[in-house]
Design a protein around this motif. Sequence first.
Motif, mmCIF file in Angstrom:
data_model
loop_
_atom_site.group_PDB
_atom_site.id
_atom_site.type_symbol
_atom_site.label_atom_id
_atom_site.label_comp_id
_atom_site.label_asym_id
_atom_site.label_seq_id
_atom_site.Cartn_x
_atom_site.Cartn_y
_atom_site.Cartn_z
ATOM 1 N N ARG A 262 0.831 -1.208 0.000
ATOM 2 C CA ARG A 262 0.000 0.000 0.000
ATOM 3 C C ARG A 262 0.865 1.257 0.000
ATOM 4 O O ARG A 262 0.555 2.226 -0.704
ATOM 5 C CB ARG A 262 -0.937 0.002 1.216
ATOM 6 N N GLU A 263 1.935 1.271 0.787
ATOM 7 C CA GLU A 263 2.833 2.430 0.815
ATOM 8 C C GLU A 263 3.405 2.701 -0.567
ATOM 9 O O GLU A 263 3.453 3.849 -1.023
ATOM 10 C CB GLU A 263 3.976 2.181 1.802
ATOM 11 N N ARG A 265 2.175 1.704 -3.479
ATOM 12 C CA ARG A 265 1.110 2.145 -4.387
ATOM 13 C C ARG A 265 0.837 3.635 -4.231
ATOM 14 O O ARG A 265 0.727 4.372 -5.218
ATOM 15 C CB ARG A 265 -0.179 1.356 -4.112
ATOM 16 N N GLU A 266 0.715 4.087 -2.997
ATOM 17 C CA GLU A 266 0.371 5.482 -2.744
ATOM 18 C C GLU A 266 1.518 6.434 -3.099
ATOM 19 O O GLU A 266 1.293 7.501 -3.672
ATOM 20 C CB GLU A 266 -0.050 5.654 -1.282
ATOM 21 N N LYS A 267 2.743 6.037 -2.795
ATOM 22 C CA LYS A 267 3.880 6.925 -3.072
ATOM 23 C C LYS A 267 4.203 7.017 -4.562
ATOM 24 O O LYS A 267 4.670 8.053 -5.044
ATOM 25 C CB LYS A 267 5.106 6.457 -2.289
ATOM 26 N N ASP A 269 1.814 6.362 -6.833
ATOM 27 C CA ASP A 269 0.523 6.602 -7.486
ATOM 28 C C ASP A 269 0.203 5.499 -8.491
ATOM 29 O O ASP A 269 -0.102 5.753 -9.663
ATOM 30 C CB ASP A 269 0.511 7.968 -8.169
ATOM 31 N N THR A 273 -2.060 -2.636 -5.865
ATOM 32 C CA THR A 273 -0.916 -3.154 -5.115
ATOM 33 C C THR A 273 -0.414 -4.482 -5.679
ATOM 34 O O THR A 273 0.453 -5.120 -5.071
ATOM 35 C CB THR A 273 -1.270 -3.336 -3.623
ATOM 36 N N HIS A 293 -8.385 -0.533 -4.683
ATOM 37 C CA HIS A 293 -7.902 -1.220 -3.474
ATOM 38 C C HIS A 293 -8.223 -2.712 -3.467
ATOM 39 O O HIS A 293 -7.611 -3.483 -2.730
ATOM 40 C CB HIS A 293 -8.458 -0.557 -2.217
#
Length: 339
Positions: A262-263, A265-267, A269, A273, A293
């Motif tokens: 998740r980290e 994916r978010e960092k 963008d 995942t 998600h």
Amino acid sequence: MKQLKTFTLIFAAFFIVILMVPSLLVAPFIQKTTGALGEELQIQGQEEAVLGDSPISVPVYRTQEKVIQEIPLEEYVVGVVASEMPADFELEALKAQALAARTYIVKQLLNEKNIGAPKGSVVTDTEIHQVYKSKEELKKIWGSDYKWKINKITEAVADTKGQILTYDNQPIDASFFSTSNGYTENSEAYWSDSLPYLKSVESPWDVNSPKFYDRKVFTVKEFEQKLGVQIGEDGSVGKVISRTPGKRVAIVEINGKKLTGREIREKLDLKSTDFSWELKGDKIIVTTKGYGHGIGMSQYGANFMAEEGKNYKDIVTYYYKGIEVSTADQFLTKYMAKQ
């Protein structure tokens, strides 16, 4: 006598023409100015007739106008379904989306604290809660397709009116997303809570979604800066330590530093995942499977199920394990009692 009769007929005809001329002159302008309005009122009347009266209104914070609007419940569900799922999806998939949207808002109405919504409102009109667009906004987006799209979505909402999803006689967290990687995800693999109805199931249809694959390219410097890591001197980007029940990346180790999927994916963008990467020269190419998600109902999966002949109840009971389709009345009564 014959001349008198002829004169009378001519006079009568002349009198009729005098009466008709103003109407003939004005008629084209009346048609031009009221035609669209008349059609719009007709569409609105059809929607209201199909939906009927909503038991309550939902206080929605409109982020652009910065005001709170009271929107009838079923009209709100129409605006959410129209914003969250393509109108050209199968009707049964739209019905499943209507159930998810209505369940979500009923649960929000019952919450004591409404996180992310300004005081006096229950939800915003953004992805923080559910995306909602008004009919006026949808007309601008859809243009000439507005009539058939709004009619189809209104039909889906009307056919499921008052229905929500419950587990143990309580409204569920009816989460949904665009496209899976072939499996949905356990809620605790991405969020903190483990919910019995949000468990991983196969969703093999999603491979046919136009959003199944995605690719992003980063320079090594960008990649290192965004993740706060350094690529190993041997040129290895990193390795997957563990995966989730939904076959996505749980933990990755990059040159001694561990990060969650998740980290990353978010960092970076990323679309999901479930990712893999390779180093080519000074570039790192990241490929993902799925979009979102992964928890709850896959929208494209729902559409493909509907194409195979499954109805909306088949769809929701497949993606949300052990749930029931219930009426919202008892929960709305509880909400109104608090007001």
